[in-house]
Design a protein around this motif. Structure first.
Motif, short mmCIF file in Angstrom:
data_model
loop_
_atom_site.label_atom_id
_atom_site.label_comp_id
_atom_site.label_asym_id
_atom_site.label_seq_id
_atom_site.Cartn_x
_atom_site.Cartn_y
_atom_site.Cartn_z
N ASN A 139 42.94 8.62 71.26
CA ASN A 139 42.41 8.73 72.61
C ASN A 139 42.97 9.97 73.28
OD1 ASN A 139 40.99 6.19 72.52
ND2 ASN A 139 42.96 5.16 72.81
N PHE A 140 42.22 10.54 74.22
CA PHE A 140 42.72 11.70 74.96
C PHE A 140 44.03 11.33 75.65
CE2 PHE A 140 42.97 14.38 78.79
CZ PHE A 140 42.95 15.63 78.19
N ASN A 141 45.06 12.14 75.45
CA ASN A 141 46.41 11.77 75.87
C ASN A 141 46.73 12.34 77.25
OD1 ASN A 141 49.08 10.98 75.98
ND2 ASN A 141 49.46 11.45 73.83
N LEU A 142 46.17 11.69 78.27
CA LEU A 142 46.41 12.13 79.63
C LEU A 142 47.87 11.97 80.03
CD1 LEU A 142 45.08 13.26 82.18
CD2 LEU A 142 44.62 10.90 82.90
N ASP A 143 48.53 10.96 79.50
CA ASP A 143 49.94 10.76 79.82
C ASP A 143 50.80 11.93 79.36
OD1 ASP A 143 49.52 8.33 81.02
OD2 ASP A 143 49.96 7.14 79.23
N SER A 144 50.53 12.43 78.15
CA SER A 144 51.29 13.58 77.65
C SER A 144 51.02 14.81 78.50
CB SER A 144 50.93 13.86 76.19
OG SER A 144 51.59 15.02 75.72
N LEU A 145 49.77 15.00 78.89
CA LEU A 145 49.42 16.13 79.75
C LEU A 145 50.18 16.05 81.06
CD1 LEU A 145 45.91 17.61 80.34
CD2 LEU A 145 47.33 17.02 82.30
N LYS A 146 50.21 14.86 81.66
CA LYS A 146 50.92 14.68 82.93
C LYS A 146 52.40 15.03 82.80
CE LYS A 146 48.01 10.97 84.83
NZ LYS A 146 47.98 9.55 85.27
N LYS A 147 53.04 14.50 81.77
CA LYS A 147 54.47 14.74 81.57
C LYS A 147 54.75 16.23 81.37
CE LYS A 147 55.40 10.19 79.53
NZ LYS A 147 55.76 9.45 78.29
N THR A 148 53.87 16.90 80.63
CA THR A 148 54.08 18.33 80.37
C THR A 148 53.93 19.14 81.64
OG1 THR A 148 53.16 17.98 78.15
CG2 THR A 148 53.41 20.25 78.89
N VAL A 149 52.92 18.83 82.44
CA VAL A 149 52.74 19.52 83.72
C VAL A 149 53.96 19.30 84.62
CG1 VAL A 149 51.40 19.54 85.87
CG2 VAL A 149 50.21 19.49 83.67
N GLN A 206 40.17 11.15 86.26
CA GLN A 206 41.60 10.85 86.23
C GLN A 206 42.43 12.14 86.24
OE1 GLN A 206 42.34 8.28 82.87
NE2 GLN A 206 40.86 6.76 83.56
N LEU A 207 41.96 13.15 85.51
CA LEU A 207 42.66 14.42 85.49
C LEU A 207 42.65 15.07 86.86
CD1 LEU A 207 44.08 16.77 84.07
CD2 LEU A 207 41.82 17.63 83.39
N VAL A 208 41.50 15.07 87.53
CA VAL A 208 41.39 15.65 88.87
C VAL A 208 42.32 14.94 89.84
CG1 VAL A 208 39.85 15.88 90.86
CG2 VAL A 208 39.08 16.63 88.59
N THR A 209 42.37 13.61 89.77
CA THR A 209 43.27 12.84 90.63
C THR A 209 44.72 13.27 90.43
OG1 THR A 209 41.80 10.92 90.66
CG2 THR A 209 44.12 10.54 91.19
N PHE A 210 45.11 13.42 89.16
CA PHE A 210 46.48 13.84 88.87
C PHE A 210 46.74 15.25 89.38
CE2 PHE A 210 49.12 16.35 85.94
CZ PHE A 210 50.36 15.84 86.31
N LEU A 211 45.82 16.17 89.14
CA LEU A 211 46.02 17.56 89.58
C LEU A 211 46.17 17.64 91.10
CD1 LEU A 211 43.50 19.50 87.28
CD2 LEU A 211 45.97 19.20 86.99
N ASN A 212 45.41 16.84 91.82
CA ASN A 212 45.54 16.82 93.28
C ASN A 212 46.94 16.34 93.69
OD1 ASN A 212 42.97 17.77 93.78
ND2 ASN A 212 42.07 15.73 94.03
N GLU A 213 47.43 15.33 93.00
CA GLU A 213 48.77 14.81 93.30
C GLU A 213 49.84 15.85 92.96
OE1 GLU A 213 48.88 11.35 90.88
OE2 GLU A 213 47.63 10.13 92.22
N ALA A 214 49.72 16.46 91.80
CA ALA A 214 50.73 17.43 91.35
C ALA A 214 50.71 18.71 92.18
CB ALA A 214 50.52 17.75 89.88
N SER A 215 49.57 19.04 92.75
CA SER A 215 49.43 20.29 93.49
C SER A 215 50.13 20.25 94.85
CB SER A 215 47.95 20.63 93.69
OG SER A 215 47.33 19.74 94.61
#
Length: 413
Positions: A158-168, A201-210
């Protein structure tokens, strides 16, 4: 003594794709074309083994006057009609409230490379998928940038959004701006396309991280015009409308793939954001980068693109669809036979490549070499082996998965 800059990397370039292509060609000369499987080529070939150059693209290109072909572009950021037409082509059928600017580049590569150096300062870090086009990392190193990778897939494919989040988050703790690379849809080399929900889900995370770090998302859409569902393949872009004004998207577009004109070096970087001032600033930086690096891109390539999609669009789409159908036929055969013999591969949705999954890179090297010993040539990538269905005639795909599985079992047991 050396005449190059002190920081120059003097190790000769070793492009794995071109090296394996050369080996495959040598094997064909020795043993005959019918006895060799050459799945290394990353461009579109027809069933007769010839490079596809769409008639609906090149018949008109051949009529363009010498003076237009010889002329400079009208601007460093590309001809005005080209910039408008590229934006309309990319966003077709999608409503967007984002401010935008378009800068013409020499292929999608120019868009990617100029984004790297326009967003990050030297020694800062770009975030890449761990299974990706190898030139991303080369572009980073040649511009004195660091690169860190997120895991593209989890253990269940599955696409690993968790890994992407941790790396960012890790990179965000060390530098101000974040540059994140996504190659979607039709990812090279896996053929994966993210689902709309994954994008949300990615957009939601990017908004939070930004909130703490401004973020640039570089979406490399090189293969988008060969997605299997052209009526919906761009739908995910509407998720960008909800991006924070502290997030920017830069789309890397490639006429090389869209127009089957790899050598004409035409593409574009499309800057999108809810922050109008930020878009204008990025446009200025990218335009200066263009002037200082390649000056301008081929005038006739831009003019031909605009003519095709405005005056010959339906004929072009009809001709291109034949090759989308051919890709779908080839991939269906390979995937069905891979399933039958339990040949593991990354999740494929659409596109030019299917990539075998071999997590251990040492084992991957052994399998890759053994395949060549059996006259089967593909491209080793990180944690896998890329099979170019884009260039393999259908008759050579039948039985290929079984042959590969037999070799894999011979090596791995």
């Amino acid at each position: 003594m050396t005449f190059t800059k002190k920081s120059a990397n003097l190790i000769p370039i070793n492009d794995s794709v071109f090296a394996i292509v050369a080996k495959a060609k040598e094997d064909i000369q020795q043993h005959g074309e019918e006895n060799v499987i050459n799945a290394t080529i990353g461009t579109l070939y027809d069933e007769d083994g010839k490079l596809v150059a769409l008639d609906t693209v090149f018949n008109h290109y051949d009529t363009i006057s010498h003076s237009i072909k010889a002329a400079y572009a009208s601007s460093f950021d590309g001809n005005p009609n080209f910039r408008k037409d590229v934006y309309d082509w990319i966003m077709q059928g999608n409503s967007t409230s984002l401010f935008h600017r378009v800068i013409a580049t020499p292929g999608g590569s120019g868009a990617v490379s100029s984004t790297f150096t326009s967003v990050l300062d030297q020694q800062e870090t770009v975030i890449l998928p761990n299974i990706a086009w190898g030139s991303y990392r080369l572009m980073a190193s040649e511009n004195n940038l660091q690169a860190v990778e997120y895991e593209l897939f989890d253990k269940d494919n599955n696409f690993n959004l968790d890994s992407l989040k941790k790396t960012v988050q890790q990179v965000a703790s060390k530098q101000e701006r974040i540059l994140l690379v996504i190659n979607d849809p039709c990812q090279n080399p896996t053929g994966y396309s993210m689902q709309e929900e994954e994008w949300k889900q990615l957009v939601t995370f990017l908004n939070e991280a930004s909130v703490t770090n401004p973020i640039v998302l570089l979406d490399d859409i090189a293969y988008i015009d060969y997605g299997y569902h052209q009526d919906t393949v761009r739908k995910y872009m509407e998720t960008w409308n909800t991006l924070s004004d502290r997030v920017m998207v830069i789309v890397a577009f490639s006429c090389s793939k869209t127009m089957t004109s790899y050598g004409l070096r035409c593409g574009a970087a499309i800057v999108l954001s809810n922050n109008e001032q930020a878009v204008e600033e990025m446009k200025i930086v990218l335009e200066k980068k263009a002037r200082a690096t390649w000056s301008n891109i081929p005038n006739a390539a831009m003019e031909n693109f605009s003519w095709v999609i405005t005056n010959n669009k339906e004929a072009y789409l009809h001709e291109k669809q034949k090759y989308i159908d051919l890709l779908q036929k080839r991939s269906s055969i390979f995937l069905q036979e891979a399933k039958e013999v339990q040949l593991s591969h990354y999740p494929y949705k659409e596109g030019f490549f299917v990539t075998l999954r071999i997590d251990d890179n040492d084992q991957c090297i052994k399998v890759h070499q053994k395949l060549m010993d059996h006259h089967i040539y593909a491209v080793k990538v990180n944690h896998g082996i890329r099979v170019g269905i884009c260039s393999l005639p259908t008759h050579k795909i039948y039985g290929l998965a079984k042959k590969i599985k037999e070799v894999e079992d011979e090596v791995l047991g």
